[in-house]
Design a protein around this motif. Structure first.
Motif, PDB file in Angstrom:
ATOM      1  N   GLY A   8       0.826  -1.193   0.000  1.00 57.63           N
ATOM      2  CA  GLY A   8       0.000   0.000   0.000  1.00 57.63           C
ATOM      3  C   GLY A   8       0.863   1.245   0.000  1.00 57.63           C
ATOM      4  O   GLY A   8       2.068   1.196   0.245  1.00 57.63           O
ATOM      5  N   PRO A   9       0.251   2.409  -0.293  1.00 55.17           N
ATOM      6  CA  PRO A   9       1.023   3.649  -0.418  1.00 55.17           C
ATOM      7  C   PRO A   9       1.928   3.906   0.779  1.00 55.17           C
ATOM      8  O   PRO A   9       1.492   3.894   1.932  1.00 55.17           O
ATOM      9  CB  PRO A   9      -0.075   4.719  -0.519  1.00 55.17           C
ATOM     10  CG  PRO A   9      -1.228   4.003  -1.146  1.00 55.17           C
ATOM     11  CD  PRO A   9      -1.184   2.617  -0.567  1.00 55.17           C
ATOM     12  N   GLY A  10       3.213   4.081   0.481  1.00 56.59           N
ATOM     13  CA  GLY A  10       4.203   4.383   1.503  1.00 56.59           C
ATOM     14  C   GLY A  10       4.881   3.185   2.112  1.00 56.59           C
ATOM     15  O   GLY A  10       5.795   3.349   2.931  1.00 56.59           O
ATOM     16  N   THR A  11       4.481   1.979   1.716  1.00 57.40           N
ATOM     17  CA  THR A  11       4.993   0.798   2.411  1.00 57.40           C
ATOM     18  C   THR A  11       5.393  -0.314   1.456  1.00 57.40           C
ATOM     19  O   THR A  11       4.611  -0.721   0.588  1.00 57.40           O
ATOM     20  CB  THR A  11       3.930   0.226   3.381  1.00 57.40           C
ATOM     21  OG1 THR A  11       3.501   1.262   4.270  1.00 57.40           O
ATOM     22  CG2 THR A  11       4.511  -0.916   4.201  1.00 57.40           C
ATOM     23  N   VAL A  12       6.627  -0.804   1.609  1.00 58.62           N
ATOM     24  CA  VAL A  12       7.049  -2.071   1.029  1.00 58.62           C
ATOM     25  C   VAL A  12       7.638  -2.898   2.163  1.00 58.62           C
ATOM     26  O   VAL A  12       8.097  -2.345   3.171  1.00 58.62           O
ATOM     27  CB  VAL A  12       8.078  -1.907  -0.109  1.00 58.62           C
ATOM     28  CG1 VAL A  12       7.473  -1.168  -1.287  1.00 58.62           C
ATOM     29  CG2 VAL A  12       9.333  -1.205   0.377  1.00 58.62           C
ATOM     30  N   ALA A  13       7.622  -4.208   2.007  1.00 59.81           N
ATOM     31  CA  ALA A  13       8.084  -5.082   3.089  1.00 59.81           C
ATOM     32  C   ALA A  13       8.770  -6.304   2.499  1.00 59.81           C
ATOM     33  O   ALA A  13       8.447  -6.740   1.388  1.00 59.81           O
ATOM     34  CB  ALA A  13       6.911  -5.521   3.967  1.00 59.81           C
ATOM     35  N   LEU A  14       9.729  -6.837   3.233  1.00 63.59           N
ATOM     36  CA  LEU A  14      10.367  -8.098   2.856  1.00 63.59           C
ATOM     37  C   LEU A  14       9.571  -9.216   3.511  1.00 63.59           C
ATOM     38  O   LEU A  14       9.433  -9.255   4.735  1.00 63.59           O
ATOM     39  CB  LEU A  14      11.818  -8.122   3.336  1.00 63.59           C
ATOM     40  CG  LEU A  14      12.625  -9.354   2.928  1.00 63.59           C
ATOM     41  CD1 LEU A  14      12.831  -9.397   1.417  1.00 63.59           C
ATOM     42  CD2 LEU A  14      13.970  -9.380   3.643  1.00 63.59           C
ATOM     43  N   THR A  40      11.165   3.897 -10.750  1.00 62.56           N
ATOM     44  CA  THR A  40       9.755   3.538 -10.854  1.00 62.56           C
ATOM     45  C   THR A  40       9.278   2.800  -9.619  1.00 62.56           C
ATOM     46  O   THR A  40       8.128   2.958  -9.188  1.00 62.56           O
ATOM     47  CB  THR A  40       9.526   2.663 -12.107  1.00 62.56           C
ATOM     48  OG1 THR A  40      10.043   3.337 -13.251  1.00 62.56           O
ATOM     49  CG2 THR A  40       8.044   2.389 -12.320  1.00 62.56           C
ATOM     50  N   ASP A  41      10.156   1.990  -9.012  1.00 59.38           N
ATOM     51  CA  ASP A  41       9.776   1.289  -7.785  1.00 59.38           C
ATOM     52  C   ASP A  41       9.496   2.273  -6.656  1.00 59.38           C
ATOM     53  O   ASP A  41       8.632   2.023  -5.797  1.00 59.38           O
ATOM     54  CB  ASP A  41      10.882   0.314  -7.371  1.00 59.38           C
ATOM     55  CG  ASP A  41      11.100  -0.784  -8.392  1.00 59.38           C
ATOM     56  OD1 ASP A  41      10.105  -1.307  -8.914  1.00 59.38           O
ATOM     57  OD2 ASP A  41      12.268  -1.110  -8.677  1.00 59.38           O
ATOM     58  N   LEU A  42      10.226   3.396  -6.636  1.00 53.26           N
ATOM     59  CA  LEU A  42       9.949   4.418  -5.625  1.00 53.26           C
ATOM     60  C   LEU A  42       8.590   5.065  -5.869  1.00 53.26           C
ATOM     61  O   LEU A  42       7.859   5.374  -4.914  1.00 53.26           O
ATOM     62  CB  LEU A  42      11.051   5.481  -5.632  1.00 53.26           C
ATOM     63  CG  LEU A  42      12.467   4.999  -5.299  1.00 53.26           C
ATOM     64  CD1 LEU A  42      13.439   6.182  -5.290  1.00 53.26           C
ATOM     65  CD2 LEU A  42      12.522   4.257  -3.973  1.00 53.26           C
ATOM     66  N   HIS A  43       8.235   5.260  -7.147  1.00 56.12           N
ATOM     67  CA  HIS A  43       6.897   5.766  -7.463  1.00 56.12           C
ATOM     68  C   HIS A  43       5.829   4.787  -6.996  1.00 56.12           C
ATOM     69  O   HIS A  43       4.791   5.196  -6.457  1.00 56.12           O
ATOM     70  CB  HIS A  43       6.761   5.996  -8.971  1.00 56.12           C
ATOM     71  CG  HIS A  43       7.395   7.264  -9.461  1.00 56.12           C
ATOM     72  ND1 HIS A  43       6.886   8.510  -9.192  1.00 56.12           N
ATOM     73  CD2 HIS A  43       8.515   7.466 -10.196  1.00 56.12           C
ATOM     74  CE1 HIS A  43       7.644   9.435  -9.749  1.00 56.12           C
ATOM     75  NE2 HIS A  43       8.649   8.829 -10.372  1.00 56.12           N
ATOM     76  N   ILE A  44       6.081   3.492  -7.195  1.00 53.10           N
ATOM     77  CA  ILE A  44       5.126   2.478  -6.740  1.00 53.10           C
ATOM     78  C   ILE A  44       4.980   2.547  -5.222  1.00 53.10           C
ATOM     79  O   ILE A  44       3.861   2.507  -4.687  1.00 53.10           O
ATOM     80  CB  ILE A  44       5.574   1.075  -7.182  1.00 53.10           C
ATOM     81  CG1 ILE A  44       5.500   0.947  -8.706  1.00 53.10           C
ATOM     82  CG2 ILE A  44       4.708  -0.006  -6.523  1.00 53.10           C
ATOM     83  CD1 ILE A  44       6.118  -0.329  -9.246  1.00 53.10           C
ATOM     84  N   ARG A  45       6.110   2.636  -4.527  1.00 53.15           N
ATOM     85  CA  ARG A  45       6.058   2.687  -3.065  1.00 53.15           C
ATOM     86  C   ARG A  45       5.220   3.875  -2.590  1.00 53.15           C
ATOM     87  O   ARG A  45       4.490   3.772  -1.591  1.00 53.15           O
ATOM     88  CB  ARG A  45       7.477   2.773  -2.478  1.00 53.15           C
ATOM     89  CG  ARG A  45       7.496   2.758  -0.955  1.00 53.15           C
ATOM     90  CD  ARG A  45       8.902   2.701  -0.388  1.00 53.15           C
ATOM     91  NE  ARG A  45       9.681   3.914  -0.653  1.00 53.15           N
ATOM     92  CZ  ARG A  45      10.853   4.169  -0.078  1.00 53.15           C
ATOM     93  NH1 ARG A  45      11.385   3.303   0.783  1.00 53.15           N
ATOM     94  NH2 ARG A  45      11.510   5.277  -0.372  1.00 53.15           N
ATOM     95  N   LYS A  46       5.296   4.981  -3.290  1.00 54.52           N
ATOM     96  CA  LYS A  46       4.505   6.160  -2.921  1.00 54.52           C
ATOM     97  C   LYS A  46       3.021   5.975  -3.206  1.00 54.52           C
ATOM     98  O   LYS A  46       2.187   6.715  -2.675  1.00 54.52           O
ATOM     99  CB  LYS A  46       5.009   7.380  -3.698  1.00 54.52           C
ATOM    100  CG  LYS A  46       6.346   7.916  -3.233  1.00 54.52           C
ATOM    101  CD  LYS A  46       6.852   9.015  -4.168  1.00 54.52           C
ATOM    102  CE  LYS A  46       5.880  10.181  -4.249  1.00 54.52           C
ATOM    103  NZ  LYS A  46       6.403  11.238  -5.175  1.00 54.52           N
TER     104      LYS A  46
END
Length: 345
Positions: A8-14, A40-46
């Motif tokens: 979800g916006p603002g969050t990635v997790a291992l 682009t991955d940073l855009h996705i994370r946002k």
């Protein structure tokens, strides 16, 4: 297996996820050796890319070893070491037949977007015969990760679309990984000058080291005036937008000589002002492009010949276990002096 997952916006997790399985006879299962993080991955994370669903494994670049090949795969078998294209192509549809693989009717940019991607221990690659490339023998493999995306993007959307010619004066606005990949591949065409503009001194130092003939820090918003003064008010033959902001696009359109080319690479999240009233009578050509990756075989040959060194853009290495730290470093690239980071399962 371990995988970097969008939550979800603002969050990635291992997280731990099931190892992918072949779904079609044209698939390959690839064990990842090296992957990387893209802007682009940073855009996705946002949360800027609505096609990416919560739970998606991120990543669209990498090299690996074929673990399993579908029954219809002809060119790859278990044990083959491969480069993964960021663009998936069926090779058969109308757009693939004109090498517009980014708009493949069954593929395009789907890895880490509409299907699980490469920031994991394993990835499923659809249409493997036309979406993978054999790694050349005798070449250091790690730098080839840069050929999944940023080097084809810089070369295709910047150099080729900009139609750089022998002796041209070129300005590249933005010295991030894409801008620097464009700088390196622009030199294939022997322009007389390559001016690089950014607001980060470290990146400008890298640009100078990699072949820029002039660098400008635009913190004072004087880049247009400095370029026009440097070119005796003539402007540049080719301006390449490699950031994706209204300001950098405006710089590109204000520095062009008559008959010039503006090649847009940057991903724009908001509208820009196109001053067509100033451009139309100057015979200006404006191009936009998604990478199609049709130049990957050419770039592999050039790297193999020793005439292109993608490793110059690699600044950091992380284990996949440290992927969250890698995202933080890449997300604060100016402070961390980061260009491309390598993730290794």
């Amino acid at each position: 297996m371990k995988a970097v997952v969008y939550r979800g916006p603002g969050t990635v997790a291992l997280e731990e996820k099931p190892k992918p399985k072949l779904e079609k006879a044209t698939d390959c299962l690839v064990k990842i050796l090296k992957t990387t993080i893209c802007g682009t991955d940073l855009h996705i994370r946002k949360g800027d890319v609505p096609t990416v669903e919560v739970g998606r494994t991120l990543g669209h670049e990498g090299i690996g070893v074929v673990e399993e090949a579908g029954s219809a795969v002809l060119d790859y078998q278990p044990g083959d070491r491969v480069l993964i294209s960021c663009i998936t192509s069926c090779g058969r549809c109308a757009r693939c037949k004109i090498k517009m693989y980014s708009h493949c009717e069954s593929g395009g940019w789907i890895l880490g977007n509409r299907i699980d991607g490469t920031q994991a221990e394993y990835v499923r690659i659809p249409f493997a015969d036309t979406s993978l490339y054999h790694l050349p023998e005798g070449v250091v493999e790690e730098p080839l990760v840069m050929l999944s995306d940023i080097f084809p993007t810089g070369y295709e959307a910047g150099v080729l679309k900009g139609q750089i010619k022998l002796g041209d004066t070129v300005a590249i606005i933005g010295a991030g990984p894409i801008g620097l990949a464009t700088l390196l591949t622009a030199q294939f065409c022997c322009p007389s000058q390559i001016i690089v503009v950014d607001i980060d001194d470290y990146r400008l130092q890298m640009a100078k080291k990699l072949g820029a003939t002039m660098t400008i820090n635009d913190r004072d918003n004087q880049a247009v005036e400095k370029i026009m003064q440097h070119t005796n008010q003539n402007g540049v033959d080719v301006s390449i937008e490699a950031v994706g902001t209204p300001k950098t696009f405006d710089t590109c359109q204000r520095i062009l000589a008559p008959g010039g080319f503006l090649a847009n690479i940057g991903v724009h999240g908001e509208s820009v002002s196109l001053h067509l009233e100033n451009l139309w009578h100057e015979n200006i050509t404006l191009t936009t492009a998604l990478v199609d990756t049709f130049t990957i075989p050419i770039l592999l040959k050039i790297v193999g010949s020793g005439k292109l060194h993608p490793e110059q853009l690699i600044t950091h290495h992380f284990s996949l276990n440290d992927a969250m730290k890698a995202y933080d470093v890449f997300g604060d690239a100016s402070k961390e002096q980061a260009l491309k980071v390598i993730l290794q399962p």
